[in-house]
Design a protein around this motif. Structure first.
Motif, PDB file in Angstrom:
ATOM      1  N   LEU A 227       0.832  -1.200   0.000  1.00  0.00           N
ATOM      2  CA  LEU A 227       0.000   0.000   0.000  1.00  0.00           C
ATOM      3  C   LEU A 227       0.868   1.252   0.000  1.00  0.00           C
ATOM      4  O   LEU A 227       0.584   2.226  -0.723  1.00  0.00           O
ATOM      5  CB  LEU A 227      -0.929  -0.011   1.214  1.00  0.00           C
ATOM      6  CG  LEU A 227      -1.764   1.252   1.441  1.00  0.00           C
ATOM      7  CD1 LEU A 227      -2.678   1.528   0.266  1.00  0.00           C
ATOM      8  CD2 LEU A 227      -2.566   1.125   2.742  1.00  0.00           C
ATOM      9  N   LYS A 228       1.947   1.236   0.780  1.00  0.00           N
ATOM     10  CA  LYS A 228       2.878   2.367   0.784  1.00  0.00           C
ATOM     11  C   LYS A 228       3.400   2.637  -0.616  1.00  0.00           C
ATOM     12  O   LYS A 228       3.458   3.789  -1.078  1.00  0.00           O
ATOM     13  CB  LYS A 228       4.042   2.075   1.724  1.00  0.00           C
ATOM     14  CG  LYS A 228       5.147   3.140   1.735  1.00  0.00           C
ATOM     15  CD  LYS A 228       6.514   2.555   2.093  1.00  0.00           C
ATOM     16  CE  LYS A 228       7.043   1.672   0.998  1.00  0.00           C
ATOM     17  NZ  LYS A 228       8.441   1.204   1.215  1.00  0.00           N
ATOM     18  N   ASP A 229       3.764   1.563  -1.336  1.00  0.00           N
ATOM     19  CA  ASP A 229       4.306   1.719  -2.686  1.00  0.00           C
ATOM     20  C   ASP A 229       3.249   2.261  -3.650  1.00  0.00           C
ATOM     21  O   ASP A 229       3.555   3.054  -4.544  1.00  0.00           O
ATOM     22  CB  ASP A 229       4.848   0.387  -3.194  1.00  0.00           C
ATOM     23  CG  ASP A 229       6.065  -0.078  -2.411  1.00  0.00           C
ATOM     24  OD1 ASP A 229       6.560   0.693  -1.558  1.00  0.00           O
ATOM     25  OD2 ASP A 229       6.522  -1.210  -2.646  1.00  0.00           O
ATOM     26  N   ALA A 230       2.016   1.813  -3.490  1.00  0.00           N
ATOM     27  CA  ALA A 230       0.935   2.345  -4.328  1.00  0.00           C
ATOM     28  C   ALA A 230       0.765   3.842  -4.095  1.00  0.00           C
ATOM     29  O   ALA A 230       0.606   4.616  -5.045  1.00  0.00           O
ATOM     30  CB  ALA A 230      -0.370   1.605  -4.025  1.00  0.00           C
ATOM     31  N   ARG A 231       0.814   4.255  -2.845  1.00  0.00           N
ATOM     32  CA  ARG A 231       0.691   5.682  -2.529  1.00  0.00           C
ATOM     33  C   ARG A 231       1.866   6.481  -3.104  1.00  0.00           C
ATOM     34  O   ARG A 231       1.686   7.593  -3.626  1.00  0.00           O
ATOM     35  CB  ARG A 231       0.638   5.879  -1.009  1.00  0.00           C
ATOM     36  CG  ARG A 231      -0.564   5.254  -0.324  1.00  0.00           C
ATOM     37  CD  ARG A 231      -1.850   5.955  -0.659  1.00  0.00           C
ATOM     38  NE  ARG A 231      -2.958   5.503   0.157  1.00  0.00           N
ATOM     39  CZ  ARG A 231      -4.233   5.577  -0.207  1.00  0.00           C
ATOM     40  NH1 ARG A 231      -4.542   6.094  -1.396  1.00  0.00           N
ATOM     41  NH2 ARG A 231      -5.194   5.148   0.587  1.00  0.00           N
ATOM     42  N   LEU A 232       3.080   5.920  -3.029  1.00  0.00           N
ATOM     43  CA  LEU A 232       4.250   6.598  -3.590  1.00  0.00           C
ATOM     44  C   LEU A 232       4.105   6.773  -5.097  1.00  0.00           C
ATOM     45  O   LEU A 232       4.469   7.818  -5.650  1.00  0.00           O
ATOM     46  CB  LEU A 232       5.520   5.808  -3.267  1.00  0.00           C
ATOM     47  CG  LEU A 232       6.001   5.840  -1.823  1.00  0.00           C
ATOM     48  CD1 LEU A 232       7.166   4.860  -1.623  1.00  0.00           C
ATOM     49  CD2 LEU A 232       6.435   7.250  -1.413  1.00  0.00           C
ATOM     50  N   ALA A 233       3.582   5.758  -5.772  1.00  0.00           N
ATOM     51  CA  ALA A 233       3.388   5.851  -7.214  1.00  0.00           C
ATOM     52  C   ALA A 233       2.350   6.917  -7.560  1.00  0.00           C
ATOM     53  O   ALA A 233       2.540   7.703  -8.500  1.00  0.00           O
ATOM     54  CB  ALA A 233       2.968   4.493  -7.775  1.00  0.00           C
ATOM     55  N   LEU A 234       1.281   6.948  -6.804  1.00  0.00           N
ATOM     56  CA  LEU A 234       0.243   7.957  -7.060  1.00  0.00           C
ATOM     57  C   LEU A 234       0.771   9.365  -6.816  1.00  0.00           C
ATOM     58  O   LEU A 234       0.463  10.294  -7.573  1.00  0.00           O
ATOM     59  CB  LEU A 234      -0.973   7.678  -6.176  1.00  0.00           C
ATOM     60  CG  LEU A 234      -1.784   6.414  -6.529  1.00  0.00           C
ATOM     61  CD1 LEU A 234      -2.750   6.070  -5.413  1.00  0.00           C
ATOM     62  CD2 LEU A 234      -2.531   6.620  -7.845  1.00  0.00           C
ATOM     63  N   GLU A 235       1.585   9.521  -5.788  1.00  0.00           N
ATOM     64  CA  GLU A 235       2.166  10.841  -5.495  1.00  0.00           C
ATOM     65  C   GLU A 235       3.122  11.289  -6.594  1.00  0.00           C
ATOM     66  O   GLU A 235       3.204  12.485  -6.906  1.00  0.00           O
ATOM     67  CB  GLU A 235       2.919  10.796  -4.162  1.00  0.00           C
ATOM     68  CG  GLU A 235       2.024  10.633  -2.944  1.00  0.00           C
ATOM     69  CD  GLU A 235       2.827  10.326  -1.683  1.00  0.00           C
ATOM     70  OE1 GLU A 235       4.083  10.376  -1.746  1.00  0.00           O
ATOM     71  OE2 GLU A 235       2.207  10.021  -0.644  1.00  0.00           O
ATOM     72  N   ALA A 236       3.845  10.346  -7.180  1.00  0.00           N
ATOM     73  CA  ALA A 236       4.848  10.689  -8.184  1.00  0.00           C
ATOM     74  C   ALA A 236       4.252  10.896  -9.573  1.00  0.00           C
ATOM     75  O   ALA A 236       4.902  11.480 -10.442  1.00  0.00           O
ATOM     76  CB  ALA A 236       5.911   9.587  -8.248  1.00  0.00           C
TER      77      ALA A 236
END
Length: 310
Positions: A262-271
């Motif tokens: 989930l953390k990685d999904a959020r990082l991708a969305l932020e980027a």
């Protein structure tokens, strides 16, 4: 470019001192973060005869490697003081930044600092710029990996490396000891971006697999039925087979925790400044609900169980 494994030639066989010379030329390595991935890296390096210094916030994580020769340090600074190559595999960007601040003034001249965790684009770029300013002699390599716990334990991950490869020769034998290969992607920061790309694909595949399995069950098919059909055509993927086995057994012992995915999904969305990623956003929202419901410490395949339990 990938690094080839060391090959033995006839000349080598005629020189019995060759192995000893090679061992003495191995760089000293520090591993910061001895969780599932960092522990696997340290263990594989020790098996290959490297001098390995380790540090983890919870010291007990590294104590089982003491008998194998791990020098378990009391602080990050102590761990890196004599290291030629530093591997950092820490939980998130803020933790990584905090540890790097502790070590920046004690790193050896020309040390190779490998940031191997998934910490996102913004934090990676900030750390690259920071070290270029305060320690330009240190070679900063952005090197997250493709693979999870079991592949890491068997040295079967792929390293996604970016940075000044010409100045990072010391890292070649280190990467060779912990991986099946290396893909160099350009300037430091490129790998952090590619890591988010492949993790977005993985997350999407896992959600689709969980939903497809639920639909198959509704129609009376087993997970084995589903895999047999996938395996008979172009859609087969070893990753899918492994996750279907987890679903079938109900054992979601984590290879990759749902909360970290989930953390990685959020990082991708932020980027993703200019890209619309509606499916990934919907998945992140759903997985947040699963984490809030107490499923976060299990493997990301547990999203199947969450859907079943709702």
């Amino acid at each position: 470019m990938t690094f080839s494994r060391q090959q033995v030639s006839l000349t080598d066989l005629k020189q019995p001192h060759h192995k000893e010379e090679s061992m003495s030329q191995q760089p000293s390595v520090a591993v910061l973060g001895l969780g599932a991935m960092g522990h696997a890296f340290a263990a594989n390096l020790l098996k290959k005869g490297f001098t390995v210094h380790g540090w983890n916030r919870t010291r007990a994580r590294g104590e089982d490697l003491l008998a194998a020769g791990l020098d378990l340090a009391e602080s990050p600074a102590q761990a890196v003081a004599d290291a030629d190559v530093i591997i950092a595999m820490l939980s998130d960007g803020d933790t990584t930044e905090g540890v790097f601040r502790q070590i920046e003034n004690v790193l050896k001249p020309d040390a190779v600092l490998c940031q191997m965790g998934t910490i996102g684009v913004e934090k990676t770029d900030a750390l690259v710029a920071h070290f270029a300013r305060v320690r330009p002699d240190v070679v900063f390599i952005d090197a997250p990996v493709s693979g999870t716990k079991a592949p890491a334990e068997n040295a079967q991950i792929l390293v996604l490396a970016s940075g000044d490869q010409a100045r990072a020769q010391a890292v070649e034998p280190v990467f060779a000891a912990i991986s099946k290969g290396v893909k160099w992607l350009g300037e430091a920061g490129a790998s952090a971006r590619m890591k988010l790309v492949i993790n977005s694909w993985l997350i999407g595949m896992m959600q689709s697999l969980a939903e497809s399995t639920r639909l198959a069950e509704e129609f009376g098919f087993s997970t084995d039925d589903l895999w047999q059909v996938l395996d008979g055509g172009p859609l087969a993927a070893p990753y899918a087979r492994m996750k279907l086995a987890m679903i079938d057994s109900g054992d979601f012992t984590p290879q990759m925790h749902l909360i970290w995915a989930l953390k990685d999904a959020r990082l991708a969305l932020e980027a993703a400044n200019h890209s619309q990623l509606p499916a990934l956003k919907n998945i992140a929202d759903l997985w947040q609900q699963a984490v809030d419901a107490g499923y976060g410490e299990q493997d990301l395949a547990v999203i199947y169980q969450y859907l079943k339990d709702r």
